[in-house]
Design a protein around this motif. Structure first.
Motif, PDB file in Angstrom:
ATOM      1  N   SER A 166       0.847  -1.185   0.000  1.00 33.98           N
ATOM      2  CA  SER A 166       0.000   0.000   0.000  1.00 33.98           C
ATOM      3  C   SER A 166       0.885   1.238   0.000  1.00 33.98           C
ATOM      4  CB  SER A 166      -0.904   0.008   1.234  1.00 33.98           C
ATOM      5  OG  SER A 166      -0.129   0.218   2.403  1.00 33.98           O
ATOM      6  N   SER A 167       0.300   2.397  -0.265  1.00 36.56           N
ATOM      7  CA  SER A 167       1.074   3.637  -0.252  1.00 36.56           C
ATOM      8  C   SER A 167       1.631   3.918   1.142  1.00 36.56           C
ATOM      9  CB  SER A 167       0.206   4.812  -0.726  1.00 36.56           C
ATOM     10  OG  SER A 167      -1.010   4.868  -0.004  1.00 36.56           O
ATOM     11  N   ASP A 168       0.896   3.593   2.185  1.00 39.63           N
ATOM     12  CA  ASP A 168       1.388   3.791   3.562  1.00 39.63           C
ATOM     13  C   ASP A 168       2.605   2.913   3.832  1.00 39.63           C
ATOM     14  OD1 ASP A 168      -0.543   5.663   4.144  1.00 39.63           O
ATOM     15  OD2 ASP A 168      -1.931   4.213   5.015  1.00 39.63           O
ATOM     16  N   GLU A 169       2.521   1.650   3.414  1.00 34.69           N
ATOM     17  CA  GLU A 169       3.633   0.731   3.647  1.00 34.69           C
ATOM     18  C   GLU A 169       4.862   1.143   2.845  1.00 34.69           C
ATOM     19  OE1 GLU A 169       1.263  -3.455   4.549  1.00 34.69           O
ATOM     20  OE2 GLU A 169       1.566  -2.795   2.475  1.00 34.69           O
ATOM     21  N   ALA A 170       4.651   1.537   1.595  1.00 32.27           N
ATOM     22  CA  ALA A 170       5.777   1.944   0.748  1.00 32.27           C
ATOM     23  C   ALA A 170       6.481   3.168   1.329  1.00 32.27           C
ATOM     24  CB  ALA A 170       5.289   2.243  -0.667  1.00 32.27           C
ATOM     25  N   ALA A 171       5.705   4.138   1.791  1.00 31.87           N
ATOM     26  CA  ALA A 171       6.301   5.337   2.388  1.00 31.87           C
ATOM     27  C   ALA A 171       7.065   5.006   3.656  1.00 31.87           C
ATOM     28  CB  ALA A 171       5.209   6.358   2.680  1.00 31.87           C
ATOM     29  N   LEU A 172       6.521   4.129   4.466  1.00 30.68           N
ATOM     30  CA  LEU A 172       7.167   3.758   5.730  1.00 30.68           C
ATOM     31  C   LEU A 172       8.518   3.098   5.476  1.00 30.68           C
ATOM     32  CD1 LEU A 172       6.593   3.837   8.785  1.00 30.68           C
ATOM     33  CD2 LEU A 172       5.616   1.536   8.574  1.00 30.68           C
ATOM     34  N   ILE A 173       8.570   2.207   4.505  1.00 32.51           N
ATOM     35  CA  ILE A 173       9.835   1.530   4.184  1.00 32.51           C
ATOM     36  C   ILE A 173      10.840   2.513   3.595  1.00 32.51           C
ATOM     37  CG2 ILE A 173      10.906  -0.237   2.720  1.00 32.51           C
ATOM     38  CD1 ILE A 173       8.269  -1.799   2.911  1.00 32.51           C
ATOM     39  N   ALA A 174      10.375   3.364   2.683  1.00 29.05           N
ATOM     40  CA  ALA A 174      11.280   4.306   2.022  1.00 29.05           C
ATOM     41  C   ALA A 174      11.864   5.315   2.994  1.00 29.05           C
ATOM     42  CB  ALA A 174      10.537   5.025   0.900  1.00 29.05           C
ATOM     43  N   GLN A 175      11.094   5.710   3.986  1.00 26.13           N
ATOM     44  CA  GLN A 175      11.546   6.719   4.936  1.00 26.13           C
ATOM     45  C   GLN A 175      12.365   6.136   6.079  1.00 26.13           C
ATOM     46  OE1 GLN A 175       7.647   8.265   5.730  1.00 26.13           O
ATOM     47  NE2 GLN A 175       7.876   9.983   4.318  1.00 26.13           N
ATOM     48  N   ASN A 176      12.410   4.814   6.161  1.00 21.29           N
ATOM     49  CA  ASN A 176      13.164   4.148   7.233  1.00 21.29           C
ATOM     50  C   ASN A 176      14.015   3.035   6.633  1.00 21.29           C
ATOM     51  OD1 ASN A 176      11.820   5.255   9.947  1.00 21.29           O
ATOM     52  ND2 ASN A 176      10.184   4.875   8.454  1.00 21.29           N
ATOM     53  N   ALA A 177      14.849   3.405   5.666  1.00 20.31           N
ATOM     54  CA  ALA A 177      15.621   2.417   4.921  1.00 20.31           C
ATOM     55  C   ALA A 177      16.600   1.641   5.783  1.00 20.31           C
ATOM     56  CB  ALA A 177      16.372   3.110   3.783  1.00 20.31           C
ATOM     57  N   ASP A 178      16.977   2.197   6.945  1.00 21.33           N
ATOM     58  CA  ASP A 178      17.961   1.540   7.803  1.00 21.33           C
ATOM     59  C   ASP A 178      17.329   0.570   8.793  1.00 21.33           C
ATOM     60  OD1 ASP A 178      16.688   3.629   9.046  1.00 21.33           O
ATOM     61  OD2 ASP A 178      18.395   4.144  10.330  1.00 21.33           O
ATOM     62  N   ARG A 179      16.019   0.459   8.800  1.00 17.64           N
ATOM     63  CA  ARG A 179      15.338  -0.435   9.756  1.00 17.64           C
ATOM     64  C   ARG A 179      14.808  -1.680   9.037  1.00 17.64           C
ATOM     65  NH1 ARG A 179      11.067   3.016  13.078  1.00 17.64           N
ATOM     66  NH2 ARG A 179      10.755   0.941  14.013  1.00 17.64           N
ATOM     67  N   PRO A 180      14.778  -2.834   9.696  1.00 20.20           N
ATOM     68  CA  PRO A 180      14.266  -4.058   9.073  1.00 20.20           C
ATOM     69  C   PRO A 180      12.794  -3.900   8.671  1.00 20.20           C
ATOM     70  CG  PRO A 180      15.443  -4.559  11.103  1.00 20.20           C
ATOM     71  CD  PRO A 180      15.277  -3.073  11.066  1.00 20.20           C
ATOM     72  N   VAL A 181      12.446  -4.426   7.513  1.00 18.89           N
ATOM     73  CA  VAL A 181      11.081  -4.309   7.003  1.00 18.89           C
ATOM     74  C   VAL A 181      10.083  -4.993   7.933  1.00 18.89           C
ATOM     75  CG1 VAL A 181       9.551  -4.950   5.115  1.00 18.89           C
ATOM     76  CG2 VAL A 181      11.837  -4.096   4.606  1.00 18.89           C
ATOM     77  N   LYS A 182      10.473  -6.139   8.478  1.00 20.09           N
ATOM     78  CA  LYS A 182       9.561  -6.865   9.370  1.00 20.09           C
ATOM     79  C   LYS A 182       9.220  -6.037  10.601  1.00 20.09           C
ATOM     80  CE  LYS A 182       8.813 -11.343  11.567  1.00 20.09           C
ATOM     81  NZ  LYS A 182       9.344 -12.708  11.808  1.00 20.09           N
ATOM     82  N   GLU A 183      10.200  -5.295  11.081  1.00 18.48           N
ATOM     83  CA  GLU A 183       9.963  -4.432  12.239  1.00 18.48           C
ATOM     84  C   GLU A 183       8.991  -3.310  11.911  1.00 18.48           C
ATOM     85  OE1 GLU A 183      12.599  -1.089  14.524  1.00 18.48           O
ATOM     86  OE2 GLU A 183      13.542  -3.066  14.273  1.00 18.48           O
ATOM     87  N   LEU A 184       9.053  -2.810  10.687  1.00 14.88           N
ATOM     88  CA  LEU A 184       8.187  -1.711  10.281  1.00 14.88           C
ATOM     89  C   LEU A 184       6.762  -2.164   9.989  1.00 14.88           C
ATOM     90  CD1 LEU A 184      10.653   0.081   7.811  1.00 14.88           C
ATOM     91  CD2 LEU A 184       9.923   0.934  10.048  1.00 14.88           C
ATOM     92  N   LEU A 185       6.619  -3.296   9.296  1.00  9.47           N
ATOM     93  CA  LEU A 185       5.303  -3.731   8.817  1.00  9.47           C
ATOM     94  C   LEU A 185       4.661  -4.827   9.658  1.00  9.47           C
ATOM     95  CD1 LEU A 185       5.862  -3.831   4.934  1.00  9.47           C
ATOM     96  CD2 LEU A 185       5.217  -1.897   6.383  1.00  9.47           C
TER      97      LEU A 185
END
Length: 357
Positions: A302-321
Motif C-alpha cells: 500500500s502507499s502507507d507501507e511503501a512510504a514507511l519503508i522508504a523513509q526508514n531504509a535503515d530499519r528491518p522491514v519486518k519491524e516496520l510492517l
C-alpha cells in the motif's frame, strides 16, 4: 435496431462472433422520470438507468428473436474491468455466451456508478471488451464518417483513412455529445487500446442498412486504425491499458533509466514521491524525475507501507510492517515498460508524500 440486428444475424451466419456495446438506458429512462439530461443529477441518472435498462433490453430481445438469435445483458463497472479477478470472471461469462450463440450486449452499470468510479464512455468500454475477448475488429459507429484532420465542419477538412500512430491525431480530437460522454478523443484512446491487443479499429458513421458489414467490406468511408503486428500479452495489456489511475510514483532518474536492465523491479528506496492513496495489487503509473511516464506495474504494498519503508531504509522491514517482505514495491515480472505506441498519462500533481528531501 432492426438494421443493426439483421446485419449481426447475417454476420453470425457467416461465422463471426460478435459482442455489442450499447448504451441508451439513461436517455430512455429520463422519459419515465419526466426529467431532462441538462438538469438531471447523478441520482436522477442512476434512477433513469434503472428505468431505461429493461426497456432497452426488451427491444433488443424482441428484435433479435425475429432474426433467429437471443441476447444477454452484461452490465459491468469500472472494477469489473480494472480488478484482475473480476476481469477474468467477466471474460469467462462473455466467452460462454458466445459459445452458445448468444449475443452479449455490454453496458456500464449506470445504476450504481458515479462520476468518480465509472468508465464514462462506450468507446473505451468496447475497447476493453475487445481486448478481453481478443477480438480481430473493433467497430465504432458514430455521427461522422471517421477521423478528420481537423473539425469536420471546417472547409477543407479531410477524412483520415488510415492511422498507424494514434498520438499524432490527439490534438485534433475534442468535444462530446450531450447525451453521450465520448467524442473523437475517446475513440482514439479506444483505438490505441485495441491496437496494443492486435485488434484493428474501424470508425465510421452509423447507418440504418448493413451498418457493420458494409464497414468490414470497405463499402463506405471509414477510418482504419491498424493493429500492432505483434500484440502485447494479455497480462501486459491488462497492466498498461488502464481506464483510471489508481496511484503513481516518481522514481529516481538513475533507477528509471535502469529499469529495462534491472531484475529487481522497483525498490522503495528508489522512490522520490508517491501520488494518491493506493492499495496492494493496484496498478501504479511510474514516472522519472523529468515527468516522463516510463512503466506501469502491480504494487506489492500500500502507499502507507511503501512510504514507511522508504523513509526508514535503515530499519528491518519486518519491524516496520509486522511481517517479512523484500521491500520491493513492484516485482520485475509485474512491471511493463511503456513503448512509443502507448498513450502516456500526464504527470500527477501534489505528491501524497515526498520520500527524499
Amino acid at each position: 435496431m432492426h438494421g443493426l440486428l439483421s446485419d449481426i444475424a447475417e454476420l453470425q451466419q457467416q461465422g463471426f462472433e460478435i459482442v455489442l456495446a450499447s448504451s441508451g438506458s439513461v436517455a430512455l429512462g429520463l422519459n419515465s422520470l419526466h426529467a431532462d439530461i441538462e438538469s438531471a443529477g447523478v441520482q436522477e441518472k442512476q434512477a433513469a438507468a434503472a428505468c431505461g435498462q429493461p426497456i432497452l433490453l426488451n427491444a433488443y430481445k424482441q428484435i433479435a428473436l425475429e432474426y433467429g438469435f437471443d441476447i444477454a445483458q452484461v452490465l459491468v463497472t469500472l472494477d469489473d474491468l480494472e480488478e484482475r479477478r473480476r476481469f477474468l470472471n467477466t471474460k469467462n461469462t462473455v466467452h460462454t455466451l458466445l459459445e452458445h450463440g448468444v449475443l452479449p450486449i455490454v453496458n456500464e452499470n449506470d445504476t450504481v456508478t458515479t462520476e468518480e468510479i465509472r468508465v464514462g464512455d462506450n468507446d473505451r468500454l468496447a475497447a476493453k471488451v475487445a481486448q478481453m475477448i481478443q477480438a480481430q475488429h473493433l467497430i465504432i459507429l458514430t455521427s461522422v464518417d471517421g477521423l478528420y484532420d481537423r473539425d469536420p465542419s471546417e472547409p477543407g477538412a479531410q477524412l483520415v483513412e488510415t492511422v498507424e500512430d494514434v498520438s499524432e491525431y490527439l490534438a485534433v480530437t475534442s468535444g462530446t455529445s450531450q447525451l453521450g460522454s465520448g467524442g473523437m478523443l475517446t475513440k482514439m484512446q479506444a483505438a490505441n487500446m485495441a491496437q496494443n491487443a492486435g485488434c484493428t479499429t474501424l470508425i465510421s458513421q452509423g447507418v440504418l442498412d448493413r451498418p457493420v458489414s458494409s464497414v468490414l467490406e470497405g463499402a463506405r468511408p471509414h477510418t482504419r486504425c491498424v493493429a500492432k503486428s505483434t500484440p502485447s500479452s494479455s497480462w501486459a495489456i491488462w497492466l498498461t491499458d488502464r481506464l483510471q489511475m489508481a496511484g503513481s510514483l516518481v522514481l529516481k532518474q538513475a533507477a528509471a533509466d535502469a529499469l529495462e536492465q534491472s531484475e529487481n523491479g522497483i525498490l522503495c528506496r528508489d522512490v522520490v514521491s508517491l501520488h494518491s492513496t493506493f492499495q496492494k495489487a493496484d496498478v501504479l503509473h511510474i514516472y522519472d524525475e523529468q515527468g516522463v511516464e516510463r512503466a506501469r506495474g502491480l504494487s506489492n504494498l500500500s502507499s502507507d507501507e511503501a512510504a514507511l519503508i522508504a523513509q526508514n531504509a535503515d530499519r528491518p522491514v519486518k519491524e516496520l510492517l509486522g511481517y517479512q517482505t523484500a521491500g520491493r514495491l513492484v516485482n520485475r515480472n509485474n512491471l511493463v515498460l511503456l513503448e512509443d505506441h502507448h498513450l502516456p498519462w500526464e504527470e500527477p500533481e501534489n505528491p501524497l508524500r515526498v520520500i527524499t528531501p
